[in-house]
Design a protein around this motif. Structure first.
Motif, PDB file in Angstrom:
ATOM      1  N   SER A 148       7.571  91.345 112.454  1.00  0.00           N
ATOM      2  CA  SER A 148       7.885  91.370 113.887  1.00  0.00           C
ATOM      3  C   SER A 148       9.277  90.808 114.156  1.00  0.00           C
ATOM      4  O   SER A 148       9.996  91.310 115.021  1.00  0.00           O
ATOM      5  N   ILE A 164      12.226  92.833 115.970  1.00  0.00           N
ATOM      6  CA  ILE A 164      12.875  92.311 117.178  1.00  0.00           C
ATOM      7  C   ILE A 164      14.387  92.193 116.967  1.00  0.00           C
ATOM      8  O   ILE A 164      15.169  92.595 117.826  1.00  0.00           O
ATOM      9  N   TRP A 213       6.252  90.451 121.006  1.00  0.00           N
ATOM     10  CA  TRP A 213       6.487  89.020 120.812  1.00  0.00           C
ATOM     11  C   TRP A 213       5.242  88.287 120.325  1.00  0.00           C
ATOM     12  O   TRP A 213       5.325  87.342 119.556  1.00  0.00           O
ATOM     13  N   GLY A 216      16.186  95.572 117.098  1.00  0.00           N
ATOM     14  CA  GLY A 216      16.250  96.380 118.306  1.00  0.00           C
ATOM     15  C   GLY A 216      14.965  96.727 119.013  1.00  0.00           C
ATOM     16  O   GLY A 216      15.008  97.313 120.095  1.00  0.00           O
ATOM     17  N   VAL A 217      13.801  96.407 118.445  1.00  0.00           N
ATOM     18  CA  VAL A 217      12.564  96.666 119.169  1.00  0.00           C
ATOM     19  C   VAL A 217      12.485  95.683 120.335  1.00  0.00           C
ATOM     20  O   VAL A 217      12.823  94.507 120.187  1.00  0.00           O
ATOM     21  N   ASN A 218      12.039  96.148 121.459  1.00  0.00           N
ATOM     22  CA  ASN A 218      11.927  95.307 122.640  1.00  0.00           C
ATOM     23  C   ASN A 218      10.969  94.144 122.371  1.00  0.00           C
ATOM     24  O   ASN A 218       9.778  94.352 122.150  1.00  0.00           O
ATOM     25  N   ALA A 219      11.508  92.938 122.401  1.00  0.00           N
ATOM     26  CA  ALA A 219      10.713  91.747 122.106  1.00  0.00           C
ATOM     27  C   ALA A 219       9.526  91.595 123.048  1.00  0.00           C
ATOM     28  O   ALA A 219       8.488  91.052 122.665  1.00  0.00           O
ATOM     29  N   LYS A 220       9.647  92.088 124.267  1.00  0.00           N
ATOM     30  CA  LYS A 220       8.559  91.958 125.237  1.00  0.00           C
ATOM     31  C   LYS A 220       7.316  92.726 124.810  1.00  0.00           C
ATOM     32  O   LYS A 220       6.214  92.401 125.233  1.00  0.00           O
ATOM     33  N   THR A 221       7.487  93.726 123.969  1.00  0.00           N
ATOM     34  CA  THR A 221       6.342  94.524 123.556  1.00  0.00           C
ATOM     35  C   THR A 221       5.621  93.979 122.331  1.00  0.00           C
ATOM     36  O   THR A 221       4.439  94.275 122.141  1.00  0.00           O
ATOM     37  N   GLN A 253      20.426  86.012 116.353  1.00  0.00           N
ATOM     38  CA  GLN A 253      19.629  87.084 115.752  1.00  0.00           C
ATOM     39  C   GLN A 253      19.669  87.000 114.230  1.00  0.00           C
ATOM     40  O   GLN A 253      18.637  87.169 113.568  1.00  0.00           O
TER      41      GLN A 253
END
Length: 122
Positions: free
Chosen positions: A83, A87, A97, A90-95, A34
């Motif tokens: 982005s 990511i 990416w 802590g933001v959900n990478a799936k949303t 990260q």
């Protein structure tokens, strides 16, 4: 007043702040991968701040060319680096990416626009 240069300087300052934040605050919070991603975002942001300084002070580019390249790089920084920051923090990478490669594509288009502008000047 050149608004692009003012915005570039502000983004440059923000780049330094984010780099310091990553180096001094996040090293104990993020994993090595990260942190590496965060550093990549900072590095690409700084590369494009320097490119923006060049573009907006290079007198051979007309105003339209400067603005086109600047917009591509500004949005590229927001999408690519922004982005990755989101990511890694802590933001959900799936949303989100898909935003990172769009930012990268905008960088490429900006650089190609610059190359085309140089070519046309010859």
């Amino acid at each position: 007043m050149n608004k692009n240069l003012i915005l570039t300087a502000i983004i440059g300052a923000l780049t330094i702040i984010l780099g310091a934040f990553g180096a001094h605050t996040l090293e104990d919070i993020l994993t090595a991968d990260q942190l590496k991603s965060f550093e990549t975002a900072v590095r690409y942001q700084m590369f494009h701040v320097l490119a923006l300084l060049f573009v907006n002070t290079y007198s051979a580019f007309n105003s339209k060319t400067k603005n086109t390249i600047s917009v591509l790089f500004f949005i590229g920084i927001l999408f690519f680096s922004g982005s990755i920051y989101a990511i890694t923090l802590g933001v959900n990478a799936k949303t989100i990416w898909f935003i990172t490669p769009i930012g990268g594509l905008l960088f490429v288009i900006g650089w190609l626009k610059m190359a085309l502008s140089f070519y046309k000047k010859e």
